[in-house]
Scaffold this active site. Structure first.
Site, PDB file in Angstrom:
ATOM      1  N   ASN A 137      47.482  42.507  48.218  1.00 43.03           N
ATOM      2  CA  ASN A 137      46.971  41.140  48.121  1.00 43.03           C
ATOM      3  C   ASN A 137      45.533  41.116  48.610  1.00 43.03           C
ATOM      4  O   ASN A 137      45.159  41.890  49.488  1.00 43.03           O
ATOM      5  CB  ASN A 137      47.816  40.202  48.992  1.00 43.03           C
TER       6      ASN A 137
ATOM      7  N   HIS B 104      42.840  38.519  50.385  1.00 45.43           N
ATOM      8  CA  HIS B 104      42.860  37.269  51.151  1.00 45.43           C
ATOM      9  C   HIS B 104      41.438  36.938  51.605  1.00 45.43           C
ATOM     10  O   HIS B 104      40.734  37.815  52.116  1.00 45.43           O
ATOM     11  CB  HIS B 104      43.792  37.407  52.362  1.00 45.43           C
TER      12      HIS B 104
ATOM     13  N   GLY C  38      41.031  34.246  38.013  1.00 46.52           N
ATOM     14  CA  GLY C  38      41.096  35.669  37.688  1.00 46.52           C
ATOM     15  C   GLY C  38      39.796  36.416  37.874  1.00 46.52           C
ATOM     16  O   GLY C  38      39.603  37.485  37.282  1.00 46.52           O
TER      17      GLY C  38
ATOM     18  N   GLU D  40      34.740  39.966  47.825  1.00 44.24           N
ATOM     19  CA  GLU D  40      36.072  40.300  47.290  1.00 44.24           C
ATOM     20  C   GLU D  40      35.958  41.205  46.064  1.00 44.24           C
ATOM     21  O   GLU D  40      36.750  42.140  45.901  1.00 44.24           O
ATOM     22  CB  GLU D  40      36.828  39.027  46.888  1.00 44.24           C
TER      23      GLU D  40
ATOM     24  N   MET E  25      49.458  32.298  44.252  1.00 46.58           N
ATOM     25  CA  MET E  25      49.622  31.329  45.331  1.00 46.58           C
ATOM     26  C   MET E  25      51.079  31.077  45.740  1.00 46.58           C
ATOM     27  O   MET E  25      51.394  30.030  46.281  1.00 46.58           O
ATOM     28  CB  MET E  25      48.917  30.017  44.957  1.00 46.58           C
TER      29      MET E  25
HETATM   30  C1  GAR Z   1      40.407  34.440  45.914  1.00 42.33           C
HETATM   31  O1  GAR Z   1      39.343  33.985  46.704  1.00 42.33           O
HETATM   32  C2  GAR Z   1      41.527  34.965  46.769  1.00 42.33           C
HETATM   33  O2  GAR Z   1      41.089  35.581  47.929  1.00 42.33           O
HETATM   34  C3  GAR Z   1      42.293  33.709  47.068  1.00 42.33           C
HETATM   35  O3  GAR Z   1      42.283  32.998  45.859  1.00 42.33           O
HETATM   36  C4  GAR Z   1      41.070  33.283  45.172  1.00 42.33           C
HETATM   37  C5  GAR Z   1      41.415  33.657  43.744  1.00 42.33           C
HETATM   38  O4  GAR Z   1      40.258  33.777  42.970  1.00 42.33           O
HETATM   39  N1  GAR Z   1      43.621  34.018  47.480  1.00 42.33           N
HETATM   40  C6  GAR Z   1      44.246  33.375  48.466  1.00 42.33           C
HETATM   41  O5  GAR Z   1      43.761  32.438  49.069  1.00 42.33           O
HETATM   42  C7  GAR Z   1      45.637  33.894  48.761  1.00 42.33           C
HETATM   43  N2  GAR Z   1      46.098  33.396  50.008  1.00 42.33           N
HETATM   44  P1  GAR Z   1      40.320  34.461  41.522  1.00 42.33           P
HETATM   45  O6  GAR Z   1      41.477  33.813  40.753  1.00 42.33           O
HETATM   46  O7  GAR Z   1      38.995  34.094  40.923  1.00 42.33           O
HETATM   47  O8  GAR Z   1      40.487  35.927  41.703  1.00 42.33           O
END
Ligand code: GAR
Length: 196
Positions: free
Chosen positions: A108, A110, A11, A175, A91
Site C-alpha cells: 500500500n 500512504h 490512478g 509518491e 479506500m
Molecule cells: C494517494 O495520495 C494515496 O497515497 C492515497 O490516495 C491517493 C490516491 O491517488 N491513499 C490513501 O490515502 C490510503 N489511505 P491516485 O489514485 O492518484 O494514485
C-alpha cells in the site's frame, strides 16, 4: 513481476508504475486493475493502456470490503497470474481472505510518514497538527489500518501557506517516485517480508 492494482480514484500512482515500466527502470507488467468504483478514472487509464480491468462488487456497502468480495478479488487476481498486489488509492480495508490469498504480497502507498497520520486525508491531519514535514510510505499490508512493515519512505516539507491541496500535490510527486522504487526493491529481493 506480474502486478495487480487495486484503486478507487484517479490512478496517478498506477500511472507512475506504468511510466517506470515504460522507461525500463521497472521490470514488471500490470495484468489486472480492479476498482470498487465503476466510475474511477483509474479504470479508464488502464483501459486506455489495454490492461484488463474489473469492478469489485462490494454489495452496496459504502466503506466495508465484504468477505465474499475479498475472496472474489483474490480469485480474479490469481486467475490473471498476479504475483504482487499494489493498493494505489484503494479506500477499503483489506482483511482475510484477500490477505490469505497473497501473504506478504500486498503493498500500500500512504500519504504520510507512518506510523504518523494513518487513516483518511493524512495531508489534512499533518496540516492540522502543524508539523514541519510529512511524507509518504510504501508498506506491506497487514490486518491493521496502515500498520504493516515499512518498505520505503520519503520526507516532504510542509511549507508556509500550504493548503490541503498544495500539500497533497507535493506528497504525490514523492509518491510517484516511491512506489516504483519500492516494487523494484521487492522484485530484486531486497525487501522481503520476514516470513518470505
Ligand atoms: C494517494 O495520495 C494515496 O497515497 C492515497 O490516495 C491517493 C490516491 O491517488 N491513499 C490513501 O490515502 C490510503 N489511505 P491516485 O489514485 O492518484 O494514485
Amino acid at each position: 513481476m506480474v502486478l495487480g492494482i487495486l484503486g478507487s480514484g484517479s490512478g496517478s500512482n498506477m500511472q507512475a508504475i506504468l511510466d517506470a515500466i515504460d522507461a525500463g527502470t521497472l521490470d514488471a507488467r500490470i495484468a489486472l486493475v480492479l476498482s470498487d468504483n465503476p466510475h474511477a478514472i483509474i479504470l479508464e487509464r488502464a483501459r486506455g493502456r489495454g490492461i484488463a480491468t474489473g469492478v469489485i462488487d462490494c454489495r452496496g456497502f459504502r466503506t466495508k470490503f465484504p468477505e465474499e468480495a475479498q475472496a472474489e478479488t483474490a480469485g480474479r487476481l490469481k486467475a490473471a497470474g498476479v504475483e504482487l498486489v499494489c493498493l494505489a488509492g484503494f479506500m477499503r480495508l483489506v482483511k482475510r481472505p484477500l490477505l490469505d490469498g497473497y501473504p506478504n504480497r500486498i503493498l500500500n502507498i500512504h500519504p504520510a510518514l507512518l506510523p504518523a497520520f494513518p487513516g483518511l486525508e493524512s495531508w489534512k491531519q499533518a496540516l492540522d497538527a502543524g508539523v514541519p514535514e510529512t511524507g509518504c510510505t510504501v508498506h506491506f499490508v497487514d490486518e491493521g489500518m496502515d500498520t504493516g512493515p515499512v518498505i520505503l519512505q520519503e520526507r516532504v516539507p510542509v511549507l508556509p501557506g500550504d493548503t490541503p491541496q498544495s500539500l497533497h500535490a507535493r506528497i504525490q510527486v514523492a509518491e510517484h517516485r516511491l512506489y516504483p522504487a519500492a516494487i523494484l526493491r521487492i522484485a530484486a529481493g531486497l525487501a522481503p517480508a520476514p516470513s518470505l
